[in-house]
Design a protein around this motif. Structure first.
Motif, PDB file in Angstrom:
ATOM      1  N   GLY A 174       0.652  -0.977  -0.031  1.00  0.00           N
ATOM      2  CA  GLY A 174      -0.264  -0.072  -0.119  1.00  0.00           C
ATOM      3  C   GLY A 174       0.836   1.377  -0.357  1.00  0.00           C
ATOM      4  O   GLY A 174       2.142   1.457   0.638  1.00  0.00           O
ATOM      5  N   ALA A 175       0.050   2.239  -0.331  1.00  0.00           N
ATOM      6  CA  ALA A 175       0.813   3.434  -0.650  1.00  0.00           C
ATOM      7  C   ALA A 175       1.246   4.100   0.708  1.00  0.00           C
ATOM      8  O   ALA A 175       2.591   4.356   0.739  1.00  0.00           O
ATOM      9  CB  ALA A 175      -0.066   4.650  -1.077  1.00  0.00           C
ATOM     10  N   SER A 176       0.889   4.096   2.085  1.00  0.00           N
ATOM     11  CA  SER A 176       0.920   4.166   3.373  1.00  0.00           C
ATOM     12  C   SER A 176       2.478   3.467   3.904  1.00  0.00           C
ATOM     13  O   SER A 176       3.113   4.467   4.333  1.00  0.00           O
ATOM     14  CB  SER A 176      -0.023   3.675   4.257  1.00  0.00           C
ATOM     15  N   TYR A 201      -4.312  14.394   2.456  1.00  0.00           N
ATOM     16  CA  TYR A 201      -5.068  13.232   3.251  1.00  0.00           C
ATOM     17  C   TYR A 201      -3.269  13.222   4.626  1.00  0.00           C
ATOM     18  O   TYR A 201      -2.391  13.656   3.586  1.00  0.00           O
ATOM     19  CB  TYR A 201      -4.031  12.253   2.324  1.00  0.00           C
ATOM     20  N   LEU A 203      -2.417  11.348   6.805  1.00  0.00           N
ATOM     21  CA  LEU A 203      -0.735  10.335   5.692  1.00  0.00           C
ATOM     22  C   LEU A 203       0.146  10.873   6.273  1.00  0.00           C
ATOM     23  O   LEU A 203       1.040  10.827   6.898  1.00  0.00           O
ATOM     24  CB  LEU A 203      -1.168   9.551   4.842  1.00  0.00           C
ATOM     25  N   ILE A 253       0.211  15.647  -4.679  1.00  0.00           N
ATOM     26  CA  ILE A 253      -0.598  15.066  -4.506  1.00  0.00           C
ATOM     27  C   ILE A 253      -1.490  15.374  -5.951  1.00  0.00           C
ATOM     28  O   ILE A 253      -2.372  16.269  -6.002  1.00  0.00           O
ATOM     29  CB  ILE A 253      -1.967  14.823  -3.002  1.00  0.00           C
ATOM     30  N   ASN A 257      -6.099  14.158  -3.263  1.00  0.00           N
ATOM     31  CA  ASN A 257      -6.960  14.144  -2.359  1.00  0.00           C
ATOM     32  C   ASN A 257      -7.349  15.157  -1.196  1.00  0.00           C
ATOM     33  O   ASN A 257      -6.382  15.316  -0.259  1.00  0.00           O
ATOM     34  CB  ASN A 257      -6.879  12.470  -1.647  1.00  0.00           C
ATOM     35  N   ASP A 285       2.746  11.500  -5.626  1.00  0.00           N
ATOM     36  CA  ASP A 285       1.299  10.838  -4.986  1.00  0.00           C
ATOM     37  C   ASP A 285       0.598  10.483  -6.002  1.00  0.00           C
ATOM     38  O   ASP A 285      -0.545  11.929  -6.123  1.00  0.00           O
ATOM     39  CB  ASP A 285       0.827  10.955  -3.243  1.00  0.00           C
ATOM     40  N   VAL A 287      -1.779   8.228  -6.642  1.00  0.00           N
ATOM     41  CA  VAL A 287      -2.719   6.397  -6.234  1.00  0.00           C
ATOM     42  C   VAL A 287      -4.005   6.676  -6.930  1.00  0.00           C
ATOM     43  O   VAL A 287      -4.493   6.037  -7.222  1.00  0.00           O
ATOM     44  CB  VAL A 287      -2.846   6.496  -5.025  1.00  0.00           C
ATOM     45  N   TYR A 288      -5.150   7.818  -7.089  1.00  0.00           N
ATOM     46  CA  TYR A 288      -5.566   8.525  -7.814  1.00  0.00           C
ATOM     47  C   TYR A 288      -5.720   8.561  -9.121  1.00  0.00           C
ATOM     48  O   TYR A 288      -6.433   8.550  -9.961  1.00  0.00           O
ATOM     49  CB  TYR A 288      -6.583   9.656  -7.799  1.00  0.00           C
TER      50      TYR A 288
HETATM   51  C1  LIG Z   1      -3.491  10.346  -1.150  1.00  0.00           C
HETATM   52  C2  LIG Z   1      -3.499   9.040  -0.661  1.00  0.00           C
HETATM   53  N1  LIG Z   1      -2.183   8.780  -0.277  1.00  0.00           N
HETATM   54  C3  LIG Z   1      -2.476   7.493   0.115  1.00  0.00           C
HETATM   55  C4  LIG Z   1      -2.933   6.910   0.538  1.00  0.00           C
HETATM   56  C5  LIG Z   1      -3.068   5.666   1.435  1.00  0.00           C
HETATM   57  O1  LIG Z   1      -3.116   4.469   0.332  1.00  0.00           O
HETATM   58  P1  LIG Z   1      -2.700   3.003   1.354  1.00  0.00           P
HETATM   59  O2  LIG Z   1      -4.331   2.423   1.625  1.00  0.00           O
HETATM   60  O3  LIG Z   1      -2.519   2.163  -0.512  1.00  0.00           O
HETATM   61  O4  LIG Z   1      -2.497   2.954   2.280  1.00  0.00           O
HETATM   62  C6  LIG Z   1      -4.598   7.412   0.201  1.00  0.00           C
HETATM   63  C7  LIG Z   1      -5.981   6.541   0.586  1.00  0.00           C
HETATM   64  O5  LIG Z   1      -7.057   6.992   1.223  1.00  0.00           O
HETATM   65  C8  LIG Z   1      -4.340   8.381  -0.294  1.00  0.00           C
HETATM   66  O6  LIG Z   1      -5.530   9.437  -0.290  1.00  0.00           O
END
Ligand SMILES: Cc1ncc(COP(=O)(O)O)c(C=O)c1O
Length: 311
Positions: A174-176, A201, A203, A253, A257, A285, A287-288
Motif C-alpha cells: 500500500g501507499a502508506s 490526506y 498520512l 498529491i 485528495n 503521490d 494513487v488516484y
Molecule cells: C492521497 C493518498 N495517498 C495515500 C493513501 C493511502 O493509501 P494506502 O491505502 O494504499 O495505504 C491514500 C488513501 O486514502 C490517499 O488518499
C-alpha cells in the motif's frame, strides 16, 4: 546439598540473593502517559473523533436504540472506501487472486467458466503470475517479486512513453507503507522539514509527527481549481528555512485528495523546476491516477522526462 535461601544454612552470594529473593520490580504498564509522545501528536482525522462517533451511532441503531437521532442509518465515507457505498469490487482481481491462493482451481477451468462466471483471461493472468511469482503467501524478494516489478515498469512505460526500469521499482504493501519508509529515510533529524499541501490526506502530517520532523505547509486555493501555487510554495520554504528547518522534500498529491483536482502539465513543470532549484526530493503521490473528475492525468515522471528532453 540443597540450595538455601536467606534463612538456610549456606548463604548465597550477594548478587544471587538479590536477584532471587528481592521484591520484584514494580510492573510498569504501557499507558497514555508513557508511550512515545510523537504517537500522540500524530493526528489521523479520517480515523478520528467523527469516525468513532459514527461507530457509536451505528451500534446504537443496530440495537434498536437511538430513536431520538435525526437519521436511521450511517454511511461511512471517511476513508474513501467505495465498497461501503455498495460499489462492487472488481471481479477480475478477485478471481485471479482466488486462483493464486488455490492453484488447483486451474484444473477446474471449464467448470468455473460455465458455472461461476470466470473468464478465460482470468486463467491466463493467473498462469502468468504463478509462473513469475511461483506461489503466494510466502516471502518474496524484499524489493518485490521481479515479475510484478517488470509489469509495473511496463505499465509506466506505456503510460508515459519513456523507458521505465524494473530495478528502480520498489513494491510496498500500500501507499502508506511506502510513504512511511520514504519518510524514515528522509527525516534525518528533528530539523528536517517536508513541504506538504493543505488540504491533504493526513498520512503526511501524521507520518512527519511520528518522525518528529516538521511539516512545512503550502496552501492550495479553490479559486485556482486547487492547483499548486509555486510562489506560495517558495514563500513557505523560505520562511521555514529562516526558522532553521532543513527542508528536504516536497510532496504533491496528484490528482488531489481531498480536492479531486488534476494538475496541468505547466503546474507540474513549475513544481519540478522549484525542486531542482532548491535541491528538493519530489514525492508525487499519484494513487488516484485512474480516478479523474476533470481534465487529464499526467504523471510527474512524464513531466520530468519532458523537461529533461527539452533542456
Ligand atoms: C492521497 C493518498 N495517498 C495515500 C493513501 C493511502 O493509501 P494506502 O491505502 O494504499 O495505504 C491514500 C488513501 O486514502 C490517499 O488518499
Amino acid at each position: 546439598m540443597p540450595l538455601s535461601g536467606p534463612s538456610g544454612s549456606l548463604p548465597l552470594p550477594a548478587f544471587l540473593e538479590k536477584r532471587l529473593f528481592s521484591t520484584p520490580p514494580r510492573v510498569r504498564s504501557l499507558n497514555i502517559n508513557n508511550i512515545n509522545p510523537h504517537v500522540k501528536e500524530a493526528k489521523y482525522a479520517v480515523r478520528g473523533e467523527l469516525a468513532i462517533k459514527s461507530e457509536q451511532y451505528k451500534a446504537q441503531l443496530a440495537k434498536g436504540e437511538g430513536k431520538d437521532l435525526p437519521f436511521d442509518s450511517v454511511v461511512a465515507a471517511n476513508i474513501g472506501n467505495p465498497q461501503q457505498l455498495d460499489q462492487k469490487p472488481i471481479t477480475f482481481f478477485r478471481q485471479v487472486a482466488s486462483i493464486l491462493e488455490n492453484p488447483a482451481l486451474l484444473d477446474a477451468q471449464e467448470a468455473l467458466e460455465k458455472s461461476s462466471g470466470y473468464k478465460s483471461d482470468v486463467f491466463e493472468r493467473a498462469r502468468k503470475l504463478l509462473k513469475d511469482v511461483k506461489s503466494v503467501g510466502a516471502y518474496s524478494q524484499s524489493q518485490g517479486a521481479a515479475g510484478i516489478r517488470q509489469s509495473v515498469a511496463d505499465f509506466i512505460e506505456r503510460r508515459d512513453g519513456y523507458p521505465a526500469d524494473a530495478q528502480s521499482i520498489y513494491l510496498s504493501a500500500g501507499a502508506s507503507s511506502g510513504v512511511n519508509t520514504l519518510m524514515s529515510v528522509i527525516c534525518a533529524s528533528p530539523q528536517t522539514g517536508i513541504l506538504v499541501p493543505i488540504p491533504q490526506y493526513p498520512l503526511y502530517t501524521a507520518t512527519l509527527a511520528l518522525q518528529n520532523a516538521h511539516c512545512v505547509p503550502y496552501y492550495l486555493h479553490e479559486e485556482s481549481n486547487w492547483s499548486t501555487n509555486v510562489d506560495g510554495m517558495r514563500d513557505a520554504l523560505k520562511k521555514a528555512q529562516k526558522q532553521g528547518i532543513d527542508v528536504r522534500a516536497v510532496v504533491v498529491i496528484n490528482p488531489g485528495n481531498p480536492t479531486g483536482a488534476s494538475l496541468i502539465p505547466e503546474a507540474i513543470n513549475s513544481v519540478l523546476e522549484l525542486a531542482a532549484e532548491e535541491k528538493l526530493l519530489c514525492i508525487a503521490d499519484e494513487v488516484y491516477q485512474t480516478n479523474i473528475f476533470e481534465g487529464e492525468f499526467q504523471s510527474f515522471k512524464k513531466g520530468l522526462r519532458d523537461l529533461q528532453k527539452s533542456a
